[in-house]
Scaffold this active site. Structure first.
Site, PDB file in Angstrom:
ATOM      1  N   ASP A 103      -2.887  12.918   6.488  1.00 44.25           N
ATOM      2  CA  ASP A 103      -1.429  12.917   6.403  1.00 44.25           C
ATOM      3  C   ASP A 103      -0.789  12.898   7.787  1.00 44.25           C
ATOM      4  O   ASP A 103       0.190  12.187   8.028  1.00 44.25           O
ATOM      5  CB  ASP A 103      -0.939  14.130   5.613  1.00 44.25           C
ATOM      6  CG  ASP A 103      -1.246  14.039   4.126  1.00 44.25           C
ATOM      7  OD1 ASP A 103      -1.793  13.016   3.669  1.00 44.25           O
ATOM      8  OD2 ASP A 103      -0.936  15.017   3.410  1.00 44.25           O
ATOM      9  N   HIS A 105      -4.118   5.221   5.466  1.00 45.04           N
ATOM     10  CA  HIS A 105      -3.993   6.519   4.791  1.00 45.04           C
ATOM     11  C   HIS A 105      -4.786   6.520   3.486  1.00 45.04           C
ATOM     12  O   HIS A 105      -5.502   7.479   3.184  1.00 45.04           O
ATOM     13  CB  HIS A 105      -2.510   6.817   4.542  1.00 45.04           C
ATOM     14  CG  HIS A 105      -2.243   8.164   3.982  1.00 45.04           C
ATOM     15  ND1 HIS A 105      -1.835   8.356   2.676  1.00 45.04           N
ATOM     16  CD2 HIS A 105      -2.325   9.397   4.539  1.00 45.04           C
ATOM     17  CE1 HIS A 105      -1.666   9.649   2.472  1.00 45.04           C
ATOM     18  NE2 HIS A 105      -1.956  10.308   3.582  1.00 45.04           N
ATOM     19  N   TYR A 131       0.781  -1.237   0.000  1.00 43.86           N
ATOM     20  CA  TYR A 131       0.000   0.000   0.000  1.00 43.86           C
ATOM     21  C   TYR A 131       0.812   1.285   0.000  1.00 43.86           C
ATOM     22  O   TYR A 131       0.263   2.350  -0.280  1.00 43.86           O
ATOM     23  CB  TYR A 131      -0.980   0.016   1.186  1.00 43.86           C
ATOM     24  CG  TYR A 131      -2.172  -0.846   0.894  1.00 43.86           C
ATOM     25  CD1 TYR A 131      -3.272  -0.340   0.221  1.00 43.86           C
ATOM     26  CD2 TYR A 131      -2.175  -2.188   1.237  1.00 43.86           C
ATOM     27  CE1 TYR A 131      -4.349  -1.143  -0.089  1.00 43.86           C
ATOM     28  CE2 TYR A 131      -3.248  -3.005   0.935  1.00 43.86           C
ATOM     29  CZ  TYR A 131      -4.334  -2.472   0.271  1.00 43.86           C
ATOM     30  OH  TYR A 131      -5.393  -3.265  -0.046  1.00 43.86           O
TER      31      TYR A 131
END
Length: 138
Positions: free
Chosen positions: A105, A63, A43
């Site tokens: 983030d 994320h 990923y």
């Protein structure tokens, strides 16, 4: 040499919040996102499929899921505002998309930092053919 080429290619497409994401990773995890996480597991990097291989790869999976929940936003190009308060990243600003992307983030950067001990070099440049398991839901 191959690693330098990959980093150069990845930099060609970097804009908007991807540059900010790199900055957050540097501030929080004290590592370069491009050098440590741009081609890790199933990923970390462009795309993502299969099952996360370890805790670090799971950071990228989560994320990706977070970006996927950012409705009506383009996570890779939206710029955002953040500040540092008492050593912590604080997302802010008037743009709801920017704030949402910043929070994604920030969470990933913290996850990377918290999982540095489990980082495993065998997942760097991990072959996509090893990422064919049925993915888990976000």
């Amino acid at each position: 040499m191959r690693t330098l080429w990959i980093v150069a290619v990845l930099l060609l497409g970097v804009e908007g919040s991807l540059v900010q994401f790199e900055t957050l990773i540097m501030k929080v995890a004290k590592r370069s996102g491009l050098l440590w996480y741009s081609a890790y597991g199933c990923y970390c990097g462009w795309g993502g499929h299969g099952r996360p291989q370890d805790a670090t790869d799971r950071c990228c999976f989560v994320h990706d899921c977070c970006y996927g929940k950012a409705t009506d936003c383009n996570p890779k190009t939206v710029s955002y505002t953040y500040s540092e308060e008492n050593g912590e990243i604080v997302c802010g600003g008037d743009d709801p998309c920017g704030t949402q992307i910043c929070e994604c983030d920030k969470a990933a950067a913290i996850c990377f930092r918290d999982n540095i001990p489990s980082y495993d070099n065998k997942y760097w440049l991990f072959p996509p053919k090893n990422c064919r398991e049925e993915p888990e839901p976000c």
